[in-house]
Design a protein around this motif. Structure first.
Motif, short mmCIF file in Angstrom:
data_model
loop_
_atom_site.label_atom_id
_atom_site.label_comp_id
_atom_site.label_asym_id
_atom_site.label_seq_id
_atom_site.Cartn_x
_atom_site.Cartn_y
_atom_site.Cartn_z
N VAL A 726 55.99 58.46 104.34
CA VAL A 726 55.26 57.93 103.19
C VAL A 726 55.62 58.69 101.93
CG1 VAL A 726 52.95 57.69 102.18
CG2 VAL A 726 53.34 57.03 104.56
N LEU A 727 55.72 60.00 102.01
CA LEU A 727 56.00 60.81 100.83
C LEU A 727 57.43 60.61 100.33
CD1 LEU A 727 54.24 64.18 101.73
CD2 LEU A 727 53.48 62.43 100.13
N THR A 728 58.37 60.38 101.23
CA THR A 728 59.77 60.24 100.80
C THR A 728 60.12 58.81 100.40
OG1 THR A 728 60.43 60.02 103.12
CG2 THR A 728 60.56 62.21 102.15
N ARG A 729 59.53 57.80 101.09
CA ARG A 729 59.86 56.41 100.80
C ARG A 729 58.87 55.76 99.83
NH1 ARG A 729 60.84 55.01 107.23
NH2 ARG A 729 62.51 56.53 107.54
N GLN A 730 57.65 56.28 99.79
CA GLN A 730 56.59 55.83 98.88
C GLN A 730 56.41 54.30 98.91
OE1 GLN A 730 56.98 57.57 94.98
NE2 GLN A 730 57.10 59.65 95.81
N PRO A 731 56.13 53.75 100.09
CA PRO A 731 55.99 52.29 100.19
C PRO A 731 54.72 51.81 99.50
CG PRO A 731 55.40 53.34 102.26
CD PRO A 731 55.95 54.42 101.39
N ALA A 732 54.82 50.67 98.83
CA ALA A 732 53.66 50.12 98.11
C ALA A 732 52.52 49.78 99.06
CB ALA A 732 54.09 48.87 97.34
N ARG A 733 52.84 49.44 100.31
CA ARG A 733 51.79 49.02 101.25
C ARG A 733 50.84 50.15 101.61
NH1 ARG A 733 56.67 49.01 104.00
NH2 ARG A 733 56.88 50.48 105.75
N TRP A 734 51.23 51.40 101.34
CA TRP A 734 50.36 52.53 101.65
C TRP A 734 49.67 53.12 100.42
CZ3 TRP A 734 48.16 53.73 105.98
CH2 TRP A 734 48.76 53.34 107.19
N LEU A 735 50.05 52.70 99.23
CA LEU A 735 49.43 53.25 98.03
C LEU A 735 48.00 52.73 97.91
CD1 LEU A 735 49.96 55.04 95.54
CD2 LEU A 735 50.51 52.91 94.30
N PRO A 736 47.00 53.61 97.88
CA PRO A 736 45.61 53.16 97.86
C PRO A 736 45.27 52.48 96.53
CG PRO A 736 45.77 55.46 98.56
CD PRO A 736 47.10 55.08 98.00
N PRO A 737 44.27 51.62 96.52
CA PRO A 737 43.82 51.00 95.27
C PRO A 737 43.36 52.06 94.28
CG PRO A 737 42.82 49.93 97.19
CD PRO A 737 43.49 51.15 97.68
N GLY A 738 43.62 51.80 93.00
CA GLY A 738 43.16 52.70 91.95
C GLY A 738 44.18 53.73 91.52
N TYR A 739 45.34 53.76 92.15
CA TYR A 739 46.38 54.73 91.77
C TYR A 739 47.63 53.98 91.34
CZ TYR A 739 43.27 58.07 93.96
OH TYR A 739 42.18 58.82 94.28
N SER A 740 48.15 54.39 90.21
CA SER A 740 49.31 53.71 89.64
C SER A 740 50.59 54.00 90.41
CB SER A 740 49.50 54.12 88.17
OG SER A 740 49.65 55.53 88.07
N ASP A 741 50.68 55.20 90.96
CA ASP A 741 51.87 55.58 91.70
C ASP A 741 51.53 56.76 92.62
OD1 ASP A 741 51.89 57.93 90.08
OD2 ASP A 741 53.11 56.90 88.59
N TYR A 742 52.52 57.20 93.40
CA TYR A 742 52.27 58.28 94.34
C TYR A 742 52.09 59.62 93.65
CZ TYR A 742 52.79 55.64 98.65
OH TYR A 742 52.58 54.77 99.69
N GLY A 743 52.68 59.79 92.48
CA GLY A 743 52.46 61.01 91.73
C GLY A 743 51.00 61.20 91.39
N ALA A 744 50.35 60.12 90.96
CA ALA A 744 48.92 60.18 90.64
C ALA A 744 48.10 60.46 91.89
CB ALA A 744 48.48 58.87 89.99
N LEU A 745 48.51 59.88 93.01
CA LEU A 745 47.79 60.10 94.27
C LEU A 745 47.90 61.56 94.72
CD1 LEU A 745 46.31 58.89 96.77
CD2 LEU A 745 48.60 58.52 97.77
N LEU A 746 49.09 62.11 94.68
CA LEU A 746 49.30 63.49 95.09
C LEU A 746 48.54 64.46 94.19
CD1 LEU A 746 53.09 63.16 95.86
CD2 LEU A 746 51.41 63.93 97.51
N THR A 747 48.57 64.19 92.89
CA THR A 747 47.84 65.04 91.95
C THR A 747 46.35 64.99 92.23
OG1 THR A 747 49.54 64.69 90.25
CG2 THR A 747 47.39 65.47 89.50
N ALA A 748 45.83 63.80 92.52
CA ALA A 748 44.40 63.65 92.79
C ALA A 748 44.01 64.40 94.06
CB ALA A 748 44.04 62.17 92.93
N ALA A 749 44.89 64.42 95.06
CA ALA A 749 44.58 65.15 96.29
C ALA A 749 44.40 66.64 96.01
CB ALA A 749 45.69 64.92 97.32
#
Length: 891
Positions: A726-749
């Motif tokens: 998930v971290l290397t391929r960053q598929p859209a199907r796993w990005l949770p609602p409310g986050y624009s991209d994986y960078g925002a998700l990782l930062t929020a974590a």
């Protein structure tokens, strides 16, 4: 008033002193005799027992029968209470001596039918081996009969005496080991079924990944010229951020004692056997260079009240509640060693207990002139001489070496259980291809200390027992088919006696369970690997999902032929290693396991062994103590990159990023970065899974008592590979609602973790508060090791001295030194085929299970700090390091 208080205090002190004195007297009276002679019934001639400075016995007998009698007697001297509890745990008889607190555990063992499995194994014992098991049991009983008034403190506190030992008890302990190592896939299949129904095939396939480009199957030889960073697979799908990783072992502290010092009697305060070897991290280019545990499992499972087979949650790899321990073993040919002969290392990672699981022993018998009842031919004249670790309650050496060969184990993790959904009618019959059939009924009675007996009916179909009540929230009739029901396969006398690769393989060809990866080396310079154990061949399916029991569509048709199990002999690279990861080569025709372990440890071991160094035993210890984590460093780099590119990251998050940025991936006790990364990764996994699988339930356990689906229902040993993908391929199907991209998700974590200090009051251990100074969030304090005696630790005043207790610890579940709060290396061994006297071996705490014995915890410091002990083998070395000598004489 003051006078009354004074007398009360005095009385209390007198009572306390008397109580401590009583405990001391009882504990001291149980210390075994180590010197002189003892007359015992049941042996034909004298047996000599020499113990070294750590209480490890070398047993010399004229016949194998006398040898195994003595092994039983001596093991009972040191470990009788442990042996008794292990057989009771397997048989479902704990409540008889503990009370109603363990009825649920006993009920589970009765339903699973471990005693019935042991009875099946007993029927399959050869006439020869039956003699040896009988002799071992007579030895145990000889000790019990002569020491009923001097039993260990645990028996006195629990107010019972052990019943006589029987062959079935040894087999029960073996069955329990099979349960601890191979009984989990049934639970995985049921959880996977729920997740598949919820998420559909695509997301479920993502979660239940079972391979990685980092896999290193031992039978799929990779040339040394490929280098440590080489791999196969789609390189575009994976970042190779770790290719510049240091390849030297990291984690030891102290000096390496020169190899010639092994086996010498050191000067100064160290013990006669010690000749300590400390691990030291070595830089590339330098001239030289860390189941089965019934007691711990009992305590843990009784507390949680959940069934066995619990899994492994992403981000929670360092929580005991959700982890399946693994092991390491490797062997290198003389091409890679200082001596020019092979070195074989093995550290089996299992749940801790007090006393520790294994019992060291050196077994020697005279010339054998018996016939082999299985083959009907003479076994020939040879001397039986084998040393290593034994399993208390079971004869033979389980992992060790003899005069010519040596071996080590890791768990294969085969899929050897299937869930069959049975259809019952109103008359209580179940449906089969031939029609409706009456099931088998077995009445079980659990004797409960101080309470009425508990009697219940166990129902079994053609596939096995109905285990529905062991599965939270399940209402269907689920029958468990399990290879243990077909017997264990008893091979260790033949393994101990094998003199070469062919004899070794022939011995293991009859091994049933638990399936093990076996590394091999010999004094002639050969090395090899063999996968063992019975693995079913199914008409259809692979055991990954429950199937209908009403037809024959998924029946077991037999076993994978032994000659088609993965193996390799003298590979051109001269390096072989396993750490529970995938062992099948690409295109392998059978389904051996639906759940391999993640490849991190295996990959790290190969990187070090392929460095081009010439290795000595001390270097093997350094690798066993290695605490570098490719996985954690990879995740840390992702968090740092995300925060560096985030528009509104807080100062706390930026500080966390700075700590992670300067980190080299070592899971060291005094580092803060591992804590920040692990907790952020756990939070990331929750953020990914919770929107799809639901929030964590209120009930304890991975899916709660109700069986309700939640994000914690996902338990998988390759969960880290899913997260890496998930971290290397960053598929859209796993990005949770409310986050624009994986960078925002990782930062929020990371933000969620570092500001947690203001959100939670009195949090549980896995949600410990972040301190104001993030540099003080030390790994060792948050993820320690804890080893306590199940009974003695409850004693006032002295309880804290009956086990190591709680200590900060370096390492994680993704490091070669694989550790956690309740598990870790159960032993560390290296067999040196140039000179077996320069082999090394240490346990976790000590050889003896008798409190007050000098050998009760004398090995703990070495285990904890990363040193080890020489393991003498030659007659001259045994005599030189002799501390005690006792003779068993026939009566």
């Amino acid at each position: 008033m003051l006078r009354i208080l004074y007398y009360a205090v005095c009385l209390f002190l007198v009572a306390a002193i008397a109580a401590v004195g009583w405990v001391y007297w009882i504990a001291h009276s149980a210390l075994p005799q180590l010197d002189g002679s003892v007359a015992v019934p049941g042996i034909s001639s004298k047996v000599r027992v020499v113990r070294d400075g750590h209480g490890v016995p070398t047993i010399e007998a004229a016949t194998p029968e006398d040898l195994f009698f003595a092994q039983g007697y001596l093991t009972a001297q040191d470990r009788l209470w442990q042996m008794d509890v292990m057989r009771r745990a397997a048989a479902g008889e704990l409540s008889e001596v503990i009370g109603d607190a363990t009825v649920k555990l006993d009920r589970e063992e009765r339903i699973l039918g471990l005693r019935q499995a042991a009875e099946t194994s007993e029927k399959l014992i050869s006439a020869r081996d039956r003699v040896f098991f009988d002799a071992y049991a007579r030895g145990v009983n000889a000790f019990i009969g002569s020491h009923r008034d001097r039993l260990s403190l645990e028996f006195r506190l629990m107010k019972y005496t052990p019943r006589p030992w029987a062959v079935i008890d040894s087999l029960l302990i073996g069955a329990r080991m099979v349960q601890d190592l191979n009984h989990y896939s049934y639970a995985r299949a049921l959880a996977r079924e729920k997740i598949l129904a919820k998420l559909g095939p695509e997301l479920t396939a993502d979660l239940y990944v079972n391979s990685s480009w980092r896999d290193r199957p031992p039978t799929q030889v990779r040339g040394m010229e490929d280098g440590p960073g080489a791999h196969s697979g789609d390189e575009n799908d994976n970042d190779n951020d770790d290719d510049d990783e240091e390849i030297e072992p990291e984690g030891g502290a102290g000096r390496i004692t020169s190899v010639p010092g092994f086996g010498r009697v050191p000067q100064g305060p160290e013990s006669p056997r010690e000749a300590r070897v400390s691990s030291t991290p070595l830089r590339a280019g330098s001239p030289g260079l860390e189941s089965f545990s019934p007691l711990r499992a009992l305590k843990h499972r009784a507390k949680l009240g959940r069934p066995s087979g619990a899994g492994y949650s992403p981000g929670m790899e360092d929580s005991e509640d959700s982890f399946r321990p693994g092991s390491n073993d490797w062997v290198v040919s003389g091409r890679h060693t200082v001596s020019g002969k092979p070195l074989l290392s093995n550290d089996m990672h299992l749940n801790h207990q007090m006393p520790n699981l294994w019992y060291e022993a050196h077994l020697k018998a005279g010339m054998l002139r018996a016939k082999n009842p299985q083959a009907g031919t003479s076994t020939g004249n040879f001397s039986f001489d084998v040393a290593g670790v034994t399993l208390p309650g079971v004869p033979f050496v389980i992992v060790g070496h003899n005069q010519r060969i040596g071996w080590g184990f890791t768990n294969v993790g085969p899929t050897v259980e299937d869930d069959f959904i049975e259809e019952f009618n109103a008359q209580g019959q179940y449906k089969a291809p031939a029609g409706w059939i009456d099931p088998q009924h077995r009445q079980e009675t659990i004797h409960v200390k101080g309470k009425p007996d508990v009697t219940f009916d166990v129902v079994s179909t053609r596939h096995g027992p109905i285990i529905t009540e062991l599965i939270p929230g399940e209402t269907r009739k689920i029958a468990l088919r399990w290879t243990l029901q077909d017997g264990e396969g008893l091979v260790f006398f033949d393994v101990d006696s094998a003199q070469n690769w062919d004899e070794f393989r022939k011995a293991f060809s009859n091994f049933g369970a638990p399936g093990q990866n076996v590394m091999y080396g010999d004094v002639d310079g050969h090395i090899g690997y063999q996968a063992t154990g019975r693995v079913p061949v199914r008409a259809a399916g692979d055991g990954s999902l429950p199937v209908s029991g009403s037809d024959d569509a998924h029946e077991w048709k037999g076993w994978i032929p032994f000659d088609e199990m993965p193996r390799v002999y003298d590979p051109p690279t001269g390096i072989l290693a396993t750490a529970n990861g995938r062992i099948t080569p690409d295109g392998y025709k059978y389904s051996l396991s639906t759940e391999w372990d993640a490849p991190w440890r295996t990959d790290r071991i190969y990187r070090v062994l392929e460095s081009g160094k010439k290795f000595a035993p001390a270097d093997m210890l350094a690798l066993q103590m290695d605490v570098s984590s490719t996985y954690d460093r990879l995740c840390a780099d992702k968090f740092v990159y995300a925060i560096d590119h985030a528009a509104g990251a807080s100062e706390r998050a930026k500080r966390a990023a700075d700590i992670l940025r300067d980190w080299d991936g070592r899971m060291s006790a005094d580092f803060a970065a591992p804590t920040i990364e692990t907790k952020a990764r756990h939070e990331l996994a929750r953020m990914l899974l919770e929107p799809k699988l639901g929030p964590e339930p209120e009930e304890p356990g991975p899916i709660g008592e109700s069986g309700a689906l939640s994000w914690k229902s996902y338990n998988w040993t390759m969960a880290s590979v899913w997260l890496e993908n998930v971290l290397t391929r960053q598929p859209a199907r796993w990005l949770p609602p409310g986050y624009s991209d994986y960078g925002a998700l990782l930062t929020a974590a990371v933000e969620n973790v570092v500001r947690q200090s203001r959100l939670v009051v009195n949090p549980p251990p896995d949600k410990a508060l972040a301190p104001s100074d993030l540099n003080q969030w030390k790994w060792g304090k948050n993820y320690p090791v804890e080893i306590d005696h199940l009974v003695l630790s409850q004693l006032p005043v002295i309880g804290g001295f009956t086990g190591p207790g709680l200590h900060p610890l370096s390492g994680s579940t993704a490091t070669v030194k694989q550790v956690g709060r309740g598990f870790g290396p159960s032993e560390r061994a290296t067999w040196n085929f140039a000179n077996f006297d320069e082999s090394t071996l240490n346990l976790v705490t000590g050889e003896s299970g008798i409190f007050l014995s000098p050998y009760y915890m004398d090995q703990w410091t070495a285990w904890y700090e990363g040193s080890t002990f020489a393991f003498p083998f030659s007659q001259s070395a045994v005599e030189r390091l002799r501390s005690h000598e006792m003779t068993l004489e026939p009566r």
